[in-house]
Design an enzyme around this catalytic site. Structure first.
Site, PDB file in Angstrom:
ATOM      1  NE  ARG A 200      -4.297  -1.070   0.009  1.00 23.19           N
ATOM      2  CZ  ARG A 200      -4.727  -1.874  -0.593  1.00 23.19           C
ATOM      3  NH1 ARG A 200      -3.597  -2.100  -1.736  1.00 23.19           N
ATOM      4  NH2 ARG A 200      -5.627  -2.642  -1.095  1.00 23.19           N
ATOM      5  CD  GLU A 229      -2.471   4.035  -4.895  1.00 17.78           C
ATOM      6  OE1 GLU A 229      -3.596   3.446  -5.234  1.00 17.78           O
ATOM      7  OE2 GLU A 229      -1.431   3.247  -4.582  1.00 17.78           O
ATOM      8  CG  HIS A 248      -3.259   0.205  -6.643  1.00 16.65           C
ATOM      9  ND1 HIS A 248      -3.299   0.557  -5.516  1.00 16.65           N
ATOM     10  CD2 HIS A 248      -3.420  -1.254  -6.584  1.00 16.65           C
ATOM     11  CE1 HIS A 248      -3.682  -0.299  -4.400  1.00 16.65           C
ATOM     12  NE2 HIS A 248      -3.883  -1.336  -5.114  1.00 16.65           N
TER      13      HIS A 248
HETATM   14  N1  LIG Z   1      -0.550  -3.422  -5.529  1.00 17.18           N
HETATM   15  C1  LIG Z   1      -1.692  -4.249  -5.774  1.00 17.18           C
HETATM   16  O1  LIG Z   1      -2.650  -4.034  -6.780  1.00 17.18           O
HETATM   17  C2  LIG Z   1      -2.168  -5.155  -4.416  1.00 17.18           C
HETATM   18  C3  LIG Z   1      -2.864  -6.256  -4.615  1.00 17.18           C
HETATM   19  C4  LIG Z   1      -3.397  -7.053  -3.585  1.00 17.18           C
HETATM   20  C5  LIG Z   1      -2.778  -6.847  -2.198  1.00 17.18           C
HETATM   21  N2  LIG Z   1      -2.138  -5.567  -2.132  1.00 17.18           N
HETATM   22  C6  LIG Z   1      -1.589  -5.166  -0.693  1.00 17.18           C
HETATM   23  O2  LIG Z   1      -0.561  -6.313  -0.515  1.00 17.18           O
HETATM   24  C7  LIG Z   1      -1.069  -6.744   1.017  1.00 17.18           C
HETATM   25  C8  LIG Z   1      -0.370  -7.797   1.175  1.00 17.18           C
HETATM   26  O3  LIG Z   1      -1.196  -8.993   0.547  1.00 17.18           O
HETATM   27  P1  LIG Z   1      -0.979 -10.427   0.564  1.00 17.18           P
HETATM   28  O4  LIG Z   1      -2.027 -11.329  -0.317  1.00 17.18           O
HETATM   29  O5  LIG Z   1       0.265 -10.743   0.742  1.00 17.18           O
HETATM   30  O6  LIG Z   1      -1.380 -10.525   2.136  1.00 17.18           O
HETATM   31  P2  LIG Z   1      -1.236 -11.609   3.432  1.00 17.18           P
HETATM   32  O7  LIG Z   1      -1.034 -12.889   2.840  1.00 17.18           O
HETATM   33  O8  LIG Z   1      -2.422 -11.412   4.396  1.00 17.18           O
HETATM   34  O9  LIG Z   1       0.133 -11.008   3.749  1.00 17.18           O
HETATM   35  C9  LIG Z   1       0.521 -10.172   4.693  1.00 17.18           C
HETATM   36  C10 LIG Z   1       1.731 -10.362   5.594  1.00 17.18           C
HETATM   37  O10 LIG Z   1       2.312  -9.169   5.933  1.00 17.18           O
HETATM   38  C11 LIG Z   1       2.710  -9.498   7.365  1.00 17.18           C
HETATM   39  N3  LIG Z   1       2.708  -8.237   8.162  1.00 17.18           N
HETATM   40  C12 LIG Z   1       1.690  -7.636   8.699  1.00 17.18           C
HETATM   41  N4  LIG Z   1       2.370  -6.638   9.412  1.00 17.18           N
HETATM   42  C13 LIG Z   1       3.331  -6.553   9.328  1.00 17.18           C
HETATM   43  C14 LIG Z   1       4.492  -5.753  10.235  1.00 17.18           C
HETATM   44  N5  LIG Z   1       4.324  -4.721  10.751  1.00 17.18           N
HETATM   45  N6  LIG Z   1       5.748  -6.006   9.553  1.00 17.18           N
HETATM   46  C15 LIG Z   1       6.151  -7.281   9.093  1.00 17.18           C
HETATM   47  N7  LIG Z   1       5.191  -8.018   8.404  1.00 17.18           N
HETATM   48  C16 LIG Z   1       3.843  -7.741   8.521  1.00 17.18           C
HETATM   49  C17 LIG Z   1       1.935 -10.619   7.856  1.00 17.18           C
HETATM   50  O11 LIG Z   1       2.778 -11.316   8.738  1.00 17.18           O
HETATM   51  P3  LIG Z   1       2.140 -12.572   9.611  1.00 17.18           P
HETATM   52  O12 LIG Z   1       1.986 -13.669   8.512  1.00 17.18           O
HETATM   53  O13 LIG Z   1       3.497 -12.951  10.465  1.00 17.18           O
HETATM   54  O14 LIG Z   1       0.822 -12.207  10.536  1.00 17.18           O
HETATM   55  C18 LIG Z   1       1.616 -11.337   6.550  1.00 17.18           C
HETATM   56  O15 LIG Z   1       2.663 -12.316   6.366  1.00 17.18           O
HETATM   57  C19 LIG Z   1      -2.360  -6.416   1.085  1.00 17.18           C
HETATM   58  O16 LIG Z   1      -2.902  -6.164   2.636  1.00 17.18           O
HETATM   59  C20 LIG Z   1      -2.784  -5.336   0.148  1.00 17.18           C
HETATM   60  O17 LIG Z   1      -2.806  -4.162   0.897  1.00 17.18           O
HETATM   61  C21 LIG Z   1      -1.843  -4.862  -3.233  1.00 17.18           C
END
Ligand SMILES: NC(=O)c1ccc[n+]([C@@H]2O[C@H](COP(=O)([O-])OP(=O)(O)OC[C@H]3O[C@@H](n4cnc5c(N)ncnc54)[C@H](OP(=O)(O)O)[C@@H]3O)[C@@H](O)[C@H]2O)c1
Length: 287
Positions: A200, A229, A248
């Site tokens: 994000r 954005e 994005h």
């Molecule tokens: N650019 C785009 O179009 C797009 C598309 C999809 C998603 N996203 C963004 O990308 C994010 C991640 O997506 P995902 O599918 O990978 O989600 P996810 O599988 O839920 O992964 C999130 C990860 O972040 C870790 N985390 C949370 N807080 C943290 C911190 N303070 N320090 C270090 N690690 C931390 C979590 O750790 P734990 O496992 O240890 O709890 C988890 O492993 C989404 O939340 C969304 O905002 C962007």
């Protein structure tokens, strides 16, 4: 936006978790499948909704696609493609950037994944396949796949940034991750490193990123997400050498969409059958 009369008596919603929809949701709502990943737009929930509604989302499903996008940006920057693409658009055979390709090969370099979740793990796997050493941070555990050399917690971020030639932001936006990539973070980064951001935009303090690029501390940046954005027309980021901006869109492509549809349908089936749902979100934690 779904109107209150549409939502009257509705038990489950597959749609976007946004304030107007949640304000119009019936008191009987049991389940909300956010047809997106970030829960940061899911604001203004009542205490009853936080307590009673089961939240699921599209997490992990765009991991492979976004990881390819991150690696594409990385290789494009390391190979100097933005400069050559600009020259090509002007039909110019310009070999002068050749001597400015200082980053070298990815093999043997270190990549830090910040947020080793769905996107982060997929990025790590690809980077490892390219011969990079991969390190990472998570929020709630130190465990990770064997191709990740070291998994630390968030408080190790600056220390690990000092080891990395490339840093990837794959974090969800939570109070803890808002502005986490700030002046102190960029100061902790290795000189000449590359910053990629696909989580994000608000995790990065834009002015601090610009300063790190302008000073030459950073070699380049690949940004699929920015703050704000859309990125304003007058942002210096647009015209910087070795900065790639995509609006994005890193999840684009049929594979992510297919997985998202599959999981939404499967969760609907499970919901009706009373079985445990996939891709559960801890709404208090924010992801
Ligand atoms: N650019 C785009 O179009 C797009 C598309 C999809 C998603 N996203 C963004 O990308 C994010 C991640 O997506 P995902 O599918 O990978 O989600 P996810 O599988 O839920 O992964 C999130 C990860 O972040 C870790 N985390 C949370 N807080 C943290 C911190 N303070 N320090 C270090 N690690 C931390 C979590 O750790 P734990 O496992 O240890 O709890 C988890 O492993 C989404 O939340 C969304 O905002 C962007």
């Amino acid at each position: 936006v779904l109107e209150a009369e549409t939502l009257a008596g509705v038990d489950g919603i597959i749609g976007l978790c946004i304030p107007p929809t949640m304000a119009n949701a019936s008191d009987d709502l049991l389940w909300l499948h956010n047809y997106s990943v970030g829960m940061d737009r899911c604001k203004g929930l009542s205490e009853q909704q936080v307590e009673n509604v089961i939240f699921t989302n599209n997490k992990r499903l765009s991991g492979p696609t976004i990881a390819e996008h991150a690696i594409a940006m990385l290789m494009s920057i390391s190979r100097g493609l933005p400069t050559y693409t600009a020259a090509q658009a002007e039909r110019r055979w310009d070999r002068s950037p050749f001597n400015d390709q200082r980053f070298g090969e990815l093999k043997g370099k270190t990549l830090l994944v910040v947020g080793l979740g769905g996107i982060g793990t997929q990025t790590a796997w690809r980077a490892h396949g390219l011969g990079m050493r991969v390190i990472a941070t998570r929020n709630s555990s130190r465990s990770g796949p064997d191709y990740v050399d070291y998994v630390g917690l968030s408080d190790e971020l600056h220390k690990l940034a000092g080891e990395a030639d490339v840093v990837v932001n794959a974090l969800p936006l939570t109070p803890e991750t808002t502005g986490i990539f700030d002046k102190a973070f960029f100061e902790a980064m290795k000189p000449g490193s590359i910053f990629l951001s696909v989580g994000r935009g608000k995790s990065t303090v834009t002015a601090d990123l610009i300063a790190a690029l302008e000073s030459g501390k950073l070699y380049g940046a690949g940004l699929d997400v920015t703050d704000p954005e859309p990125l304003p027309e007058d942002s210096p980021l647009w015209l910087m050498d070795r900065v790639i901006i995509t609006p994005h869109v890193s999840t684009g492509g049929i594979d992510s969409v297919r997985r998202m549809t599959t999981i939404a349908i499967e969760n609907l089936r499970r919901s009706v059958a009373g079985e445990p749902l996939l891709n559960l979100v801890d709404i208090r934690r924010g992801y």
